[in-house]
Design an enzyme around this catalytic site. Sequence first.
Site, PDB file in Angstrom:
ATOM      1  N   ASN A  63      59.898  72.454  11.050  1.00  0.00           N
ATOM      2  CA  ASN A  63      60.899  71.630  11.727  1.00  0.00           C
ATOM      3  C   ASN A  63      60.234  70.686  12.727  1.00  0.00           C
ATOM      4  O   ASN A  63      59.255  71.023  13.379  1.00  0.00           O
ATOM      5  CB  ASN A  63      62.014  72.466  12.364  1.00  0.00           C
ATOM      6  N   GLU A  76      62.892  72.992   5.897  1.00  0.00           N
ATOM      7  CA  GLU A  76      63.112  72.995   4.449  1.00  0.00           C
ATOM      8  C   GLU A  76      63.146  71.581   3.887  1.00  0.00           C
ATOM      9  O   GLU A  76      62.608  71.302   2.821  1.00  0.00           O
ATOM     10  CB  GLU A  76      64.442  73.691   4.114  1.00  0.00           C
ATOM     11  N   CYS A 116      70.398  71.665   4.336  1.00  0.00           N
ATOM     12  CA  CYS A 116      69.182  71.974   3.567  1.00  0.00           C
ATOM     13  C   CYS A 116      69.551  72.533   2.191  1.00  0.00           C
ATOM     14  O   CYS A 116      68.903  72.213   1.193  1.00  0.00           O
ATOM     15  CB  CYS A 116      68.302  72.960   4.327  1.00  0.00           C
TER      16      CYS A 116
HETATM   17  N1  THU Z   1      66.156  74.682  11.521  1.00  0.00           N
HETATM   18  C1  THU Z   1      65.400  74.623  10.378  1.00  0.00           C
HETATM   19  O1  THU Z   1      64.259  74.141  10.400  1.00  0.00           O
HETATM   20  N2  THU Z   1      65.943  75.106   9.243  1.00  0.00           N
HETATM   21  C2  THU Z   1      67.207  75.620   9.125  1.00  0.00           C
HETATM   22  O2  THU Z   1      67.670  75.894   8.023  1.00  0.00           O
HETATM   23  C3  THU Z   1      68.015  75.816  10.326  1.00  0.00           C
HETATM   24  C4  THU Z   1      67.482  75.238  11.581  1.00  0.00           C
HETATM   25  C5  THU Z   1      65.595  74.132  12.746  1.00  0.00           C
HETATM   26  C6  THU Z   1      66.285  72.882  13.214  1.00  0.00           C
HETATM   27  C7  THU Z   1      65.994  72.913  14.684  1.00  0.00           C
HETATM   28  O3  THU Z   1      64.717  72.315  14.917  1.00  0.00           O
HETATM   29  C8  THU Z   1      65.897  74.387  15.018  1.00  0.00           C
HETATM   30  O4  THU Z   1      65.713  75.058  13.780  1.00  0.00           O
HETATM   31  C9  THU Z   1      67.138  74.955  15.705  1.00  0.00           C
HETATM   32  O5  THU Z   1      68.287  74.639  15.024  1.00  0.00           O
END
Ligand code: THU
Length: 161
Positions: A63, A76, A116
């Site tokens: 992320n 993702e 995602c």
């Molecule tokens: N996040 C992801 O990378 N994948 C997910 O499926 C849910 C959330 C990240 C987005 C953000 O940077 C952090 O987790 C908190 O929501």
Amino acid sequence: MKKEKKITASYEVYDSVSELAKDDQTLMAKAKEAISRAYAPYSNFHVGAAVLLANGEIVTGNNQENAAYPSGMCAERVAIWSATAQYPDTRVLKIAIAVHSAIKTIDKPVAPCGACRQTLLEYEKKQKEAIEIYFTGEVGNIIKAHSLEDLLPFSFDQSYL
Ligand code: THU
């Protein structure tokens, strides 16, 4: 006449990574490794993802947050878009997702968010073959779902356009 219908999906639950097939252990290890490169100074929730392609390549993502919060991106989508940007004609076989929170211990599998799922499902529909998905917390179980379709029934797709 009214018809009652049911949506069912099966998935597998593993107690630990060591129960996965060797290749799947490797994929999960790559997802965990990708966590360390996440940029998540606002949520402190670090996510790593690893995509396995039919050519054997593993493409990772994590992320990437932004001070303007909605401008950030989930692990993702960073991973799948990185994979499809580099290998547009190569089938996507699997994705593994792992997390680390700087705030608390995540003791249950973290499923991908709706956006995602929608994004991953696009490529499953494009290639007409399922993408397997593995997700876990920091401790505890690992879930394996057999397809994105299982995780997102009644999705919007190109058939409407
Ligand atoms: N996040 C992801 O990378 N994948 C997910 O499926 C849910 C959330 C990240 C987005 C953000 O940077 C952090 O987790 C908190 O929501």
